[in-house]
Design a protein around this motif. Structure first.
Motif, mmCIF file in Angstrom:
data_model
loop_
_atom_site.group_PDB
_atom_site.id
_atom_site.type_symbol
_atom_site.label_atom_id
_atom_site.label_comp_id
_atom_site.label_asym_id
_atom_site.label_seq_id
_atom_site.Cartn_x
_atom_site.Cartn_y
_atom_site.Cartn_z
ATOM 1 N N VAL A 259 0.869 -1.416 0.057
ATOM 2 C CA VAL A 259 -0.014 -0.107 0.042
ATOM 3 C C VAL A 259 0.919 1.552 -0.033
ATOM 4 C CG1 VAL A 259 -1.814 1.311 1.210
ATOM 5 C CG2 VAL A 259 -1.958 -1.242 1.036
ATOM 6 N N ARG A 260 1.873 1.119 0.638
ATOM 7 C CA ARG A 260 3.048 2.512 0.646
ATOM 8 C C ARG A 260 3.439 2.634 -0.765
ATOM 9 N NH1 ARG A 260 6.629 1.653 6.329
ATOM 10 N NH2 ARG A 260 4.869 2.394 7.668
ATOM 11 N N GLU A 261 3.882 1.555 -1.174
ATOM 12 C CA GLU A 261 4.252 1.766 -2.676
ATOM 13 C C GLU A 261 3.445 2.320 -3.641
ATOM 14 O OE1 GLU A 261 7.188 1.833 -5.614
ATOM 15 O OE2 GLU A 261 7.435 1.721 -3.575
ATOM 16 N N GLY A 262 2.247 1.939 -3.529
ATOM 17 C CA GLY A 262 1.152 2.196 -4.218
ATOM 18 C C GLY A 262 0.627 3.732 -4.052
ATOM 19 N N ILE A 263 0.600 4.150 -2.813
ATOM 20 C CA ILE A 263 0.461 5.608 -2.469
ATOM 21 C C ILE A 263 1.426 6.486 -2.950
ATOM 22 C CG2 ILE A 263 -0.205 7.509 -0.878
ATOM 23 C CD1 ILE A 263 -1.462 5.122 0.897
ATOM 24 N N SER A 264 2.661 5.951 -2.977
ATOM 25 C CA SER A 264 3.806 6.776 -3.464
ATOM 26 C C SER A 264 3.760 6.948 -5.040
ATOM 27 C CB SER A 264 5.095 6.024 -2.999
ATOM 28 O OG SER A 264 6.205 6.759 -3.396
ATOM 29 N N ASN A 265 3.306 5.839 -5.426
ATOM 30 C CA ASN A 265 3.117 5.823 -7.076
ATOM 31 C C ASN A 265 2.075 7.064 -7.490
ATOM 32 O OD1 ASN A 265 5.241 4.109 -7.174
ATOM 33 N ND2 ASN A 265 3.588 2.509 -7.683
ATOM 34 N N VAL A 266 0.916 7.408 -6.612
ATOM 35 C CA VAL A 266 -0.183 8.068 -7.013
ATOM 36 C C VAL A 266 0.370 9.498 -6.916
ATOM 37 C CG1 VAL A 266 -2.315 8.756 -6.183
ATOM 38 C CG2 VAL A 266 -1.863 6.229 -6.503
ATOM 39 N N CYS A 267 1.113 9.634 -5.656
ATOM 40 C CA CYS A 267 1.578 11.044 -5.243
ATOM 41 C C CYS A 267 2.824 11.563 -6.261
ATOM 42 C CB CYS A 267 2.136 11.039 -3.808
ATOM 43 S SG CYS A 267 0.747 10.588 -2.471
ATOM 44 N N ARG A 268 3.493 10.525 -6.689
ATOM 45 C CA ARG A 268 4.744 11.037 -7.399
ATOM 46 C C ARG A 268 4.584 11.032 -9.166
ATOM 47 N NH1 ARG A 268 9.669 7.988 -3.965
ATOM 48 N NH2 ARG A 268 9.243 8.904 -1.997
ATOM 49 N N HIS A 269 3.758 10.023 -9.465
ATOM 50 C CA HIS A 269 3.792 9.992 -10.887
ATOM 51 C C HIS A 269 2.463 10.273 -11.414
ATOM 52 C CE1 HIS A 269 7.355 7.953 -10.382
ATOM 53 N NE2 HIS A 269 6.947 6.997 -9.751
ATOM 54 N N THR A 270 1.260 10.881 -10.458
ATOM 55 C CA THR A 270 -0.002 11.330 -11.368
ATOM 56 C C THR A 270 -0.315 12.676 -10.793
ATOM 57 O OG1 THR A 270 -1.422 10.517 -9.324
ATOM 58 C CG2 THR A 270 -0.816 8.883 -11.142
#
Length: 558
Positions: free
Chosen positions: A481-492
């Protein structure tokens, strides 16, 4: 916890045999031989003064043609050849055999017994008895209608003999299916132990399978700790959580649940309320069955809140104790108790070995994590501290009126948060206690708050009521979940996102949803999430939702 489509279920266990090609072909061959033989006997060996029953002969001929088609073309089997319908059609056709051949011949009895054998070997006692009763009734009625002058005593004698043989065959079929179910249970118990999910989940899954096999209300495992001298009780009930922890219990309760002698297999059934002298038993088995203290076992039954239970000694690692299977709706037997002892001796040993290997691997992994934590402190954390000090010095040089001052302050804050997060990761890697479900949810909410404070992205956490992960799997899911949230914040460019966790059957579903504002991103596969999911035996996928949403789904088997 629900176990579906398992060979532990009687109908499922009986269905396994019918999909065996060799077995199905053998049954089809026997059915074809019997049906063709019935036609030949009716045509060539009709010795009665009356004419052949043309209707019965026509029914037999059509049925023989269908049996020939099933045998010659097994890949094109119609519906009637599958499931319970096939042997029930055999019973129906047996009336035509009686009408065409005559009840005085031995051949109709052979045809009737074949239907009973097929039903009993595939579906056990209940279906075998139903087919036997239907067969006897059809035989008796067909004989009376076709031969009204036949002696009723002779028909009754044949019906009684057929009924007795059918009951015995049905019992043999029940024993055959029971043996298959027992082998399936022992095989499944050797496969439920999964080190990556921890001992609690593996033991809960094993006890649930034992409970489901006996169709019991509960299955309990009481183990003593060799070092501390205390006892822990693990209880699994129908539709319970996927993780049943071992809870410490009072020493007096532990002594009450550990009757002497400790090596005996126990069987207790409470007597009927109407007739106290019948229906109850209190037995112990060491080398042979012998009476046990009924008051002592009745006290255990009262503690368990049950009318019948079986128990066997368990040795798990350095701890010893007992496993209990308790039920209120049915009476357990001696065979059930002895098989439970076999489960305790063989089935749970696989989990014991996995637990030992898991502890060895955990100790080695702990040392490796400490080394990684030290390396993390000496490289990344120290570097970020130097970066933070440089940014602080730069902020002090900048005048308050400098337009970059707010951005510099924000960078200093972000550097401090990254340092705190790295230190938290290093401390956790050094061997901090695994998080339970409450701490897991709190960690998810902290991650959502951090995303809002740092990136301005509002993260909604939606965890289903039936999600119970335990320590090992909870830690892995938290990283996903941490990795998924990080992807949303940084790449979208999304300002909101949703993280949903659901348990469906034996699968955990994790969905990370964010809006893409009408501009759908190109097809991609998150590498880190896919690798983490694959390590847990699952998979990750990406799809586009109907409301301009990008949905990343991670599925992990439980």
């Amino acid at each position: 916890m629900v176990i579906a489509d398992s060979p532990l279920d009687k109908d499922a266990a009986g269905t396994v045999a019918q999909w065996d090609v060799a077995y199905s072909q053998l049954v089809a061959r026997i059915r074809l031989v019997l049906t063709v033989s019935a036609v030949l006997v009716a045509v060539l060996d009709h010795a009665g003064p009356d004419r052949i029953n043309v209707t019965a002969l026509l029914v037999l001929s059509v049925y023989a043609a269908l049996c020939a088609a099933v045998y010659l073309f097994p890949q094109c089997q119609p519906r009637w050849t599958r499931g319970k319908l096939r042997h029930r059609l055999d019973v129906a056709v047996s009336a035509a055999v009686v009408a065409a051949v005559g009840p005085a011949e031995i051949f109709p009895l052979v045809f009737l017994l074949f239907a009973i054998v097929v039903a009993s070997l595939r579906y056990g006692l209940a279906e075998g008895v139903r087919v036997t009763i239907a067969t006897v009734l059809l035989y008796y009625v067909a004989a009376i209608i076709t031969l009204p002058d036949v002696t009723p005593a002779r028909l009754l004698l044949r019906a009684v003999v057929l009924l007795a043989f059918g009951r015995v065959i049905a019992q043999l079929g029940e024993m055959h299916i029971l043996a298959a179910r027992r082998q399936a249970l022992l095989r499944e118990l050797s496969q439920v132990a999964n080190p990556r999910f921890g001992i609690d989940r593996s033991m809960t899954a094993a006890l649930e399978r034992v409970r489901a096999f006996f169709t019991a209300d509960s299955c309990l495992l009481l183990l003593g700790d060799h070092d501390s001298g205390g006892h822990a009780l693990r209880t699994v009930r129908a539709h319970g959580p996927t993780v049943a922890p071992a809870d410490p219990i009072d020493p007096a309760l532990a002594r009450a649940l550990l009757p002497e002698p400790p090596t005996q297999v126990l069987l207790f059934t409470r007597a009927w309320r109407c007739w106290r002298a019948f229906g109850g038993c209190a037995l112990g088995h060491d080398s042979a069955w012998a009476p046990h203290d009924p008051a002592r076992l009745e006290e255990v039954a009262d503690l368990l809140g049950t009318t019948s239970f079986i128990s066997a000694p368990v040795s798990f690692g350095r701890g010893k104790g007992r496993i209990y299977v308790a039920t209120r709706l049915r009476h357990l037997g001696r065979g059930d108790a002895l098989f439970l002892a076999r489960i305790a001796e063989q089935g749970l040993r696989a989990i014991d070995r996995i637990d030992l290997l898991d502890r060895i691997a955990s100790d080695a992994a702990g040392l490796e994590r400490k080394k990684i934590a030290l390396d993390l402190h000496d490289t990344a954390i120290q570097s970020y501290i130097g970066l933070q000090l440089g940014l602080v010095a730069l902020c002090r040089k900048a005048e308050p009126s400098n337009p970059l001052a707010p951005d510099l302050d924000k960078l200093v804050t972000m550097a401090a948060e990254v340092i705190a997060q790295l230190r938290d990761e290093a401390q956790r890697a050094c061997g901090a206690a695994p998080a339970d479900d409450a701490i897991f949810l709190a960690a998810l909410r902290r991650q959502a708050a951090r995303a809002m404070a740092t990136y301005g992205v509002e993260i909604r956490i939606d965890v289903g009521a039936n999600v119970t992960l335990g320590d090992r799997l909870g830690a892995e899911v938290l990283q996903i979940v941490r990795e998924g949230i990080s992807n949303v914040c940084r790449h979208t460019d999304a300002t909101t996102a949703t993280v949903a966790l659901r348990c469906s059957g034996a699968m955990l579903h994790i969905e990370i949803v964010n809006a893409h504002r009408g501009n759908a991103p190109p097809i991609f596969q998150p590498r880190s999430l896919s690798e983490r999911a694959s390590a847990l035996g699952g998979a990750a996928s990406v799809r586009q939702g109907g409301a301009n949403d990008t949905i990343v789904t991670v599925e992990i088997p439980l």
